[in-house]
Scaffold this motif. Structure first.
Motif, PDB file in Angstrom:
ATOM      1  N   MET A   7      48.734  35.545  39.298  1.00 46.86           N
ATOM      2  CA  MET A   7      49.166  35.582  37.902  1.00 46.86           C
ATOM      3  C   MET A   7      48.181  34.777  37.045  1.00 46.86           C
ATOM      4  O   MET A   7      47.740  33.703  37.431  1.00 46.86           O
ATOM      5  N   MET A   8      47.848  35.336  35.881  1.00 47.79           N
ATOM      6  CA  MET A   8      46.880  34.708  34.980  1.00 47.79           C
ATOM      7  C   MET A   8      47.488  33.431  34.406  1.00 47.79           C
ATOM      8  O   MET A   8      48.672  33.361  34.113  1.00 47.79           O
ATOM      9  N   SER A   9      46.636  32.426  34.255  1.00 45.88           N
ATOM     10  CA  SER A   9      47.123  31.134  33.768  1.00 45.88           C
ATOM     11  C   SER A   9      47.566  31.220  32.310  1.00 45.88           C
ATOM     12  O   SER A   9      47.078  32.045  31.542  1.00 45.88           O
ATOM     13  N   THR A  10      48.476  30.353  31.971  1.00 48.87           N
ATOM     14  CA  THR A  10      48.963  30.265  30.595  1.00 48.87           C
ATOM     15  C   THR A  10      47.823  29.931  29.649  1.00 48.87           C
ATOM     16  O   THR A  10      47.757  30.465  28.542  1.00 48.87           O
ATOM     17  N   SER A  11      46.898  29.085  30.083  1.00 47.08           N
ATOM     18  CA  SER A  11      45.806  28.693  29.194  1.00 47.08           C
ATOM     19  C   SER A  11      44.884  29.872  28.887  1.00 47.08           C
ATOM     20  O   SER A  11      44.394  29.999  27.764  1.00 47.08           O
ATOM     21  N   VAL A  12      44.666  30.782  29.841  1.00 47.07           N
ATOM     22  CA  VAL A  12      43.856  31.969  29.573  1.00 47.07           C
ATOM     23  C   VAL A  12      44.583  32.862  28.575  1.00 47.07           C
ATOM     24  O   VAL A  12      43.965  33.394  27.641  1.00 47.07           O
ATOM     25  N   GLN A  13      45.886  33.015  28.724  1.00 43.57           N
ATOM     26  CA  GLN A  13      46.664  33.805  27.768  1.00 43.57           C
ATOM     27  C   GLN A  13      46.609  33.163  26.377  1.00 43.57           C
ATOM     28  O   GLN A  13      46.464  33.849  25.370  1.00 43.57           O
ATOM     29  N   GLN A  14      46.693  31.833  26.326  1.00 41.78           N
ATOM     30  CA  GLN A  14      46.603  31.133  25.038  1.00 41.78           C
ATOM     31  C   GLN A  14      45.229  31.340  24.400  1.00 41.78           C
ATOM     32  O   GLN A  14      45.135  31.530  23.186  1.00 41.78           O
TER      33      GLN A  14
ATOM     34  N   LEU B 187      41.916  33.753  20.276  1.00 39.38           N
ATOM     35  CA  LEU B 187      40.761  34.581  19.942  1.00 39.38           C
ATOM     36  C   LEU B 187      41.173  35.718  19.012  1.00 39.38           C
ATOM     37  O   LEU B 187      40.490  36.015  18.025  1.00 39.38           O
ATOM     38  N   ASN B 188      42.294  36.361  19.326  1.00 44.06           N
ATOM     39  CA  ASN B 188      42.778  37.456  18.484  1.00 44.06           C
ATOM     40  C   ASN B 188      43.174  36.981  17.097  1.00 44.06           C
ATOM     41  O   ASN B 188      42.817  37.597  16.096  1.00 44.06           O
ATOM     42  N   GLU B 189      43.896  35.879  17.028  1.00 43.26           N
ATOM     43  CA  GLU B 189      44.328  35.354  15.731  1.00 43.26           C
ATOM     44  C   GLU B 189      43.131  34.921  14.886  1.00 43.26           C
ATOM     45  O   GLU B 189      43.048  35.225  13.697  1.00 43.26           O
TER      46      GLU B 189
ATOM     47  N   VAL C 229      39.630  39.814  33.195  1.00 40.13           N
ATOM     48  CA  VAL C 229      41.015  39.637  33.628  1.00 40.13           C
ATOM     49  C   VAL C 229      41.516  40.922  34.292  1.00 40.13           C
ATOM     50  O   VAL C 229      42.154  40.886  35.351  1.00 40.13           O
ATOM     51  N   ALA C 230      41.198  42.074  33.698  1.00 42.81           N
ATOM     52  CA  ALA C 230      41.588  43.359  34.285  1.00 42.81           C
ATOM     53  C   ALA C 230      40.931  43.558  35.656  1.00 42.81           C
ATOM     54  O   ALA C 230      41.557  44.103  36.578  1.00 42.81           O
ATOM     55  N   MET C 231      39.680  43.128  35.798  1.00 43.58           N
ATOM     56  CA  MET C 231      38.994  43.240  37.085  1.00 43.58           C
ATOM     57  C   MET C 231      39.670  42.391  38.160  1.00 43.58           C
ATOM     58  O   MET C 231      39.523  42.661  39.348  1.00 43.58           O
ATOM     59  N   ASN C 232      40.428  41.402  37.740  1.00 43.41           N
ATOM     60  CA  ASN C 232      41.192  40.565  38.663  1.00 43.41           C
ATOM     61  C   ASN C 232      42.633  41.049  38.815  1.00 43.41           C
ATOM     62  O   ASN C 232      43.482  40.335  39.334  1.00 43.41           O
ATOM     63  N   GLY C 233      42.884  42.271  38.325  1.00 43.89           N
ATOM     64  CA  GLY C 233      44.203  42.879  38.507  1.00 43.89           C
ATOM     65  C   GLY C 233      45.284  42.357  37.587  1.00 43.89           C
ATOM     66  O   GLY C 233      46.470  42.552  37.853  1.00 43.89           O
ATOM     67  N   GLU C 234      44.901  41.731  36.502  1.00 46.64           N
ATOM     68  CA  GLU C 234      45.870  41.168  35.562  1.00 46.64           C
ATOM     69  C   GLU C 234      45.707  41.829  34.198  1.00 46.64           C
ATOM     70  O   GLU C 234      44.750  42.566  33.961  1.00 46.64           O
ATOM     71  N   LYS C 235      46.618  41.526  33.317  1.00 43.13           N
ATOM     72  CA  LYS C 235      46.546  42.065  31.964  1.00 43.13           C
ATOM     73  C   LYS C 235      46.946  40.975  30.977  1.00 43.13           C
ATOM     74  O   LYS C 235      47.916  40.250  31.198  1.00 43.13           O
TER      75      LYS C 235
END
Length: 143
Positions: free
Chosen positions: A1-8, A13-15, A54-60
């Motif tokens: 599972m992708m880390s919370t900090s990567v999601q943050q 970045l988007n904002e 992230v997608a290459m690591n099987g996450e989204k």
């Protein structure tokens, strides 16, 4: 599972990409406008690179524009109708945001991500650090 900090990081970045686009539209200084446009273009590339690895690591990664980000963008638009945006203040706010994002990269890198993600995070962390220096060089407050 992708880390919370990567999601943050992804959310920030988007904002910030949306805010850079708005600031480029509103800036009265051609040099500052071009700077915001470059930051926006760079941000899009960073978002794409992070999404890909992230997608290459099987996450989204998911982006649901935050309420705070939406309020911030609306505030910028309303404030601009009352008084034009002050480039110095906006550049200073962008610098503070980049410093915050830089810290998120430190946290994500410290979480021992997979090697390919670590490379992207480390490269993007350097880009953010360079942005901080560039913001200081463009800002009249640091002149």
């Amino acid at each position: 599972m992708m880390s919370t900090s990567v999601q943050q990081i992804y959310e920030h970045l988007n904002e910030s990409n949306l805010i850079f686009a708005l600031l480029a539209e509103k800036s009265g200084d051609e040099k500052v406008r071009a700077f915001y446009q470059q930051l926006e273009a760079d941000r899009k590339a960073m978002i794409a690179a992070l999404t890909h690895v992230v997608a290459m690591n099987g996450e989204k990664l998911t982006h649901a524009a935050s309420a705070a980000g939406a309020v911030n963008r609306v505030w910028l638009r309303i404030r601009d109708t009352v008084a034009p945006l002050d480039d110095a203040q906006m550049l200073a706010a962008c610098e503070r945001a980049e410093i915050h994002i830089h810290g998120l990269y430190d946290t994500a890198i410290g979480g021992a991500p997979p090697a390919d993600l670590l490379r992207v995070l480390a490269d993007q962390r350097l880009t953010i650090a360079a942005n901080i220096v560039k913001l200081r060089s463009v800002s009249p407050a640091h002149a």
